[in-house]
Design a protein around this motif. Structure first.
Motif, PDB file in Angstrom:
ATOM      1  N   PRO A 157      -7.806 -79.216  13.040  1.00 46.02           N
ATOM      2  CA  PRO A 157      -9.038 -78.675  12.445  1.00 46.02           C
ATOM      3  C   PRO A 157      -8.842 -78.134  11.026  1.00 46.02           C
ATOM      4  CG  PRO A 157      -8.775 -77.889  14.704  1.00 46.02           C
ATOM      5  CD  PRO A 157      -7.503 -78.596  14.350  1.00 46.02           C
ATOM      6  N   ASN A 158      -7.602 -77.746  10.667  1.00 43.95           N
ATOM      7  CA  ASN A 158      -7.381 -77.196   9.322  1.00 43.95           C
ATOM      8  C   ASN A 158      -7.443 -78.244   8.233  1.00 43.95           C
ATOM      9  OD1 ASN A 158      -6.636 -74.348  10.058  1.00 43.95           O
ATOM     10  ND2 ASN A 158      -5.172 -75.497  11.294  1.00 43.95           N
ATOM     11  N   ARG A 390      -4.713 -75.485   0.289  1.00 41.47           N
ATOM     12  CA  ARG A 390      -5.959 -75.320   1.050  1.00 41.47           C
ATOM     13  C   ARG A 390      -5.715 -75.409   2.556  1.00 41.47           C
ATOM     14  NH1 ARG A 390     -10.030 -79.247  -1.027  1.00 41.47           N
ATOM     15  NH2 ARG A 390      -9.270 -78.327  -2.943  1.00 41.47           N
ATOM     16  N   TYR A 391      -4.761 -76.222   2.947  1.00 42.91           N
ATOM     17  CA  TYR A 391      -4.437 -76.345   4.370  1.00 42.91           C
ATOM     18  C   TYR A 391      -3.878 -75.015   4.896  1.00 42.91           C
ATOM     19  CZ  TYR A 391      -2.171 -77.665   8.684  1.00 42.91           C
ATOM     20  OH  TYR A 391      -1.783 -77.696   9.995  1.00 42.91           O
ATOM     21  N   LEU A 392      -2.899 -74.458   4.164  1.00 42.60           N
ATOM     22  CA  LEU A 392      -2.300 -73.193   4.609  1.00 42.60           C
ATOM     23  C   LEU A 392      -3.315 -72.052   4.549  1.00 42.60           C
ATOM     24  CD1 LEU A 392       1.215 -73.483   2.944  1.00 42.60           C
ATOM     25  CD2 LEU A 392       0.676 -73.647   5.377  1.00 42.60           C
ATOM     26  N   ALA A 393      -4.226 -72.106   3.570  1.00 39.77           N
ATOM     27  CA  ALA A 393      -5.246 -71.063   3.464  1.00 39.77           C
ATOM     28  C   ALA A 393      -6.201 -71.124   4.658  1.00 39.77           C
ATOM     29  CB  ALA A 393      -6.020 -71.213   2.160  1.00 39.77           C
ATOM     30  N   SER A 394      -6.470 -72.322   5.133  1.00 38.88           N
ATOM     31  CA  SER A 394      -7.321 -72.448   6.318  1.00 38.88           C
ATOM     32  C   SER A 394      -6.639 -71.816   7.527  1.00 38.88           C
ATOM     33  CB  SER A 394      -7.608 -73.934   6.580  1.00 38.88           C
ATOM     34  OG  SER A 394      -8.159 -74.112   7.855  1.00 38.88           O
ATOM     35  N   LEU A 396      -4.050 -69.418   7.396  1.00 39.56           N
ATOM     36  CA  LEU A 396      -3.481 -68.073   7.276  1.00 39.56           C
ATOM     37  C   LEU A 396      -4.279 -67.065   6.446  1.00 39.56           C
ATOM     38  CD1 LEU A 396       0.238 -69.117   6.715  1.00 39.56           C
ATOM     39  CD2 LEU A 396      -0.738 -68.135   8.775  1.00 39.56           C
ATOM     40  N   SER A 397      -5.328 -67.481   5.772  1.00 43.43           N
ATOM     41  CA  SER A 397      -6.002 -66.482   4.928  1.00 43.43           C
ATOM     42  C   SER A 397      -7.514 -66.677   4.910  1.00 43.43           C
ATOM     43  CB  SER A 397      -5.436 -66.527   3.507  1.00 43.43           C
ATOM     44  OG  SER A 397      -5.618 -67.811   2.958  1.00 43.43           O
ATOM     45  N   ALA A 398      -8.069 -67.205   5.983  1.00 44.66           N
ATOM     46  CA  ALA A 398      -9.517 -67.418   6.083  1.00 44.66           C
ATOM     47  C   ALA A 398     -10.049 -68.170   4.861  1.00 44.66           C
ATOM     48  CB  ALA A 398     -10.250 -66.088   6.270  1.00 44.66           C
ATOM     49  N   GLY A 399      -9.225 -69.076   4.332  1.00 47.00           N
ATOM     50  CA  GLY A 399      -9.670 -69.928   3.229  1.00 47.00           C
ATOM     51  C   GLY A 399      -9.366 -69.370   1.848  1.00 47.00           C
ATOM     52  N   ASN A 400      -8.827 -68.154   1.752  1.00 40.23           N
ATOM     53  CA  ASN A 400      -8.547 -67.556   0.447  1.00 40.23           C
ATOM     54  C   ASN A 400      -7.212 -68.107  -0.084  1.00 40.23           C
ATOM     55  OD1 ASN A 400      -7.789 -65.870  -1.694  1.00 40.23           O
ATOM     56  ND2 ASN A 400      -8.901 -64.132  -0.837  1.00 40.23           N
ATOM     57  N   GLU A 401      -7.310 -69.106  -0.979  1.00 41.21           N
ATOM     58  CA  GLU A 401      -6.098 -69.805  -1.424  1.00 41.21           C
ATOM     59  C   GLU A 401      -5.192 -68.915  -2.271  1.00 41.21           C
ATOM     60  OE1 GLU A 401      -6.934 -73.700  -3.081  1.00 41.21           O
ATOM     61  OE2 GLU A 401      -8.629 -73.929  -1.704  1.00 41.21           O
ATOM     62  N   GLU A 402      -5.770 -67.968  -2.996  1.00 42.39           N
ATOM     63  CA  GLU A 402      -4.956 -67.133  -3.883  1.00 42.39           C
ATOM     64  C   GLU A 402      -3.948 -66.305  -3.083  1.00 42.39           C
ATOM     65  OE1 GLU A 402      -4.269 -67.380  -6.905  1.00 42.39           O
ATOM     66  OE2 GLU A 402      -3.005 -65.591  -6.855  1.00 42.39           O
ATOM     67  N   LEU A 403      -4.335 -65.879  -1.870  1.00 48.04           N
ATOM     68  CA  LEU A 403      -3.420 -65.072  -1.052  1.00 48.04           C
ATOM     69  C   LEU A 403      -2.194 -65.888  -0.631  1.00 48.04           C
ATOM     70  CD1 LEU A 403      -5.940 -63.103   1.204  1.00 48.04           C
ATOM     71  CD2 LEU A 403      -4.619 -62.248  -0.740  1.00 48.04           C
ATOM     72  N   VAL A 404      -2.408 -67.172  -0.336  1.00 47.22           N
ATOM     73  CA  VAL A 404      -1.277 -68.038   0.017  1.00 47.22           C
ATOM     74  C   VAL A 404      -0.401 -68.254  -1.215  1.00 47.22           C
ATOM     75  CG1 VAL A 404      -0.612 -70.345   0.795  1.00 47.22           C
ATOM     76  CG2 VAL A 404      -2.519 -69.171   1.894  1.00 47.22           C
TER      77      VAL A 404
END
Ligand code: SF4
Ligand code: SF4
Length: 505
Positions: A157-158, A390-394, A396-404
């Motif tokens: 799903p991610n 974007r995959y990891l943000a989906s 681990l960070s509710a879509g917030n790419e900057e946090l990843v």
């Protein structure tokens, strides 16, 4: 400020070998029983992949966790009305095929078969029906190491947020990349399982926030299985009760880490106390999606702050637990260094297991169509990594790419800087620049390096002294100063958000 203590966890995904030792440790200790054969309280998934049970992350299918309705948190699977109508039928449960049909082999046939021309074989038999199984078609880690292949991975799903080109590139043979995602119950601050249980059988322990199911009170209605978006509550078909990870609390109470933590070969697991403000849980649940991780970090308190210490004492948190929180590796990874992120924060359960994202796909970057080991230009290669941010943000960070990106930059900067210090084959000046750009000092880099690689057992697992007898006594004496009945956000009991109980409750 209403300060509570929570036993919390960090899994460093860059260190996970995918060996499943943790899963086997838990299976041997906790789920080696009739009715629990299919349960893996600890499992390790290969990502990209669909996981166990299949597609557990897809809440269009399972309706787990919380959503906001008119700004208020609501369980997706149930509410007061559906709670009663669904008592005898839960429409969104995973089926046995979504887990797998557990099996064993008829080993005795190898010894007892009559003499003949053919070699005897041990046939697989179902551990549920006892019948022969002709073809085994699924298992808890059936897609192990298949994360780069379209056969298993493309339904992850991610991947939904990826562009067609990104998806196509991801499955090019030369781009294959995968990593391991070990999962246990997150012992959430706003657990979907607790909120969904109409019998009040699931609760968070006052002193450490561990989420447990009372086997006396459980009616086997399986609301917890529906309500948990991580599918970490399971129904035991033999006892007719639900079960879940207990964070090995009997081991914790005797000063030992949980079995899956203790046995971890890659030493990826960290455990420690985190102090948080229970008064702000509701605010954190209601945050906009892109701000959910930051909102969760905001309610985690600095255990060195004198105001926090005073409020913790006023809430009944003992000094040795505050001391333990000050030494917690979880606090450092999650809040101080901002490197560890919660799994699927958009489920709004405030999970207290955090993950340091895997570095492996970042180091290599595309250079003229082929992969090269990065020369230190992490900021360029982050955009070109095999697994898109974007995959990891989906995940681990509710879509917030900057946090990843922030976490990745720090990991890479530490690796580069320590290479300069220890091996000396990269330019130290450049390493210091990268460190500075990632927002770290040399001292922090040394500290992160130590905690990530060389750290000793009692620094990975900082377990506070438990005084279980004291907490039981407090509860039995009815010391209301230390007890809070579970409440919904409207002050009611039953289905809905419940503020965690205090120590002694
Ligand atoms: Fe409950 Fe959270 Fe554990 Fe699921 S992961 S069983 S919601 S505490
Ligand atoms: Fe199993 Fe204990 Fe690990 Fe939970 S903490 S998954 S009960 S071994």
């Amino acid at each position: 400020m209403d300060v509570r203590a929570q036993m919390s966890m960090v899994f460093h995904m860059d260190k996970c070998l995918g060996c499943h030792t943790c899963s086997i440790a838990c299976k041997n200790i906790c789920t080696d029983r009739k009715g629990a054969e299919y349960m893996w309280w600890n499992n390790v998934e290969t990502k990209p992949g669909t996981g166990y049970p299949t597609l557990w992350e897809d809440q269009d299918k399972y309706h787990g966790g919380w959503t906001l309705k008119n700004g208020q948190p609501r369980l997706r699977a149930t509410d007061k009305v559906r709670g009663f109508t669904n008592i005898f039928f839960q429409p969104y449960l995973p089926q046995l095929d979504d887990y797998y049909e557990p099996w064993t082999y008829r080993y005795e046939d190898l010894f007892d078969s009559p003499e003949g021309d053919d070699q005897p074989i041990a046939r697989p038999v179902s551990m549920v029906t006892g019948q022969n199984i002709d073809t085994i078609e699924a298992g808890p880690n059936w897609d192990d190491d298949m994360g780069g292949t379209p056969v298993y991975a493309e339904n992850d799903p991610n991947l939904r947020g990826l562009s067609p080109q990104e998806r196509e590139e991801l499955f090019e043979f030369q781009r294959l990349a995968f990593f391991y995602l070990p999962r246990i119950c997150n012992h959430c601050l706003n657990p979907g399982c607790v909120g969904a249980c109409p019998a009040g059988a699931i609760y968070k322990r006052g002193e450490d926030g561990i989420v447990l199911i009372s086997q006396d009170k459980c009616r086997g209605w399986r609301f917890c299985v529906s309500g948990c978006p991580y599918k970490k509550a399971y129904y035991n078909w033999n006892t007719g009760k639900s079960e879940k990870c207990i964070l090995c609390y009997p081991r914790l109470e005797s000063g030992q880490p949980p079995a899956c933590f203790h046995s971890c070969v890659g030493r990826i697991r960290y455990l420690g106390v985190v102090l948080y403000d229970a008064d702000r849980i509701e605010e954190a649940i209601k945050a906009p999606q892109g701000d959910l991780v930051e909102a969760q970090r905001r309610i985690i308190l600095d255990p060195h702050d004198p105001q926090v210490i005073a409020a913790a004492r006023a809430s009944g948190v003992p000094d040795d637990w505050i001391d333990s929180a000050q030494r917690s590796p979880v606090y450092r990874f999650v809040k101080k260094w901002r490197m560890a992120l919660p799994l699927h924060a958009e489920f709004r359960t405030l999970p207290m297991l955090f993950y340091v994202p895997p570095m492996l796909p970042v180091i290599a970057k595309i250079e003229g169509g082929t992969y090269e080991v990065s020369d230190g230009d992490i900021f360029g290669s982050l955009e070109q990594m095999r697994l898109p941010v974007r995959y990891l943000a989906s995940l681990l960070s509710a879509g917030n790419e900057e946090l990843v990106r922030e976490s990745m930059r720090k990991q890479y900067a530490v690796r580069f800087y320590m290479r300069a210090v220890k091996v000396g084959d990269v330019d130290k000046g450049r390493a210091e620049q990268i460190l500075k750009a990632a927002g770290l000092t040399a001292e922090e880099a040394q500290e992160i390096f130590y905690l990530s690689s060389l750290v000793m057992y009692n620094e990975r697992f900082v377990i506070p002294p438990y005084s279980r007898e004291y907490n039981i006594e407090v509860a039995e004496l009815g010391d209301v100063g230390h007890r809070t009945a579970p409440q919904t956000h409207k002050g009611e009991t039953g289905i809905g958000f419940r503020k965690p109980a205090r120590r002694g409750a």
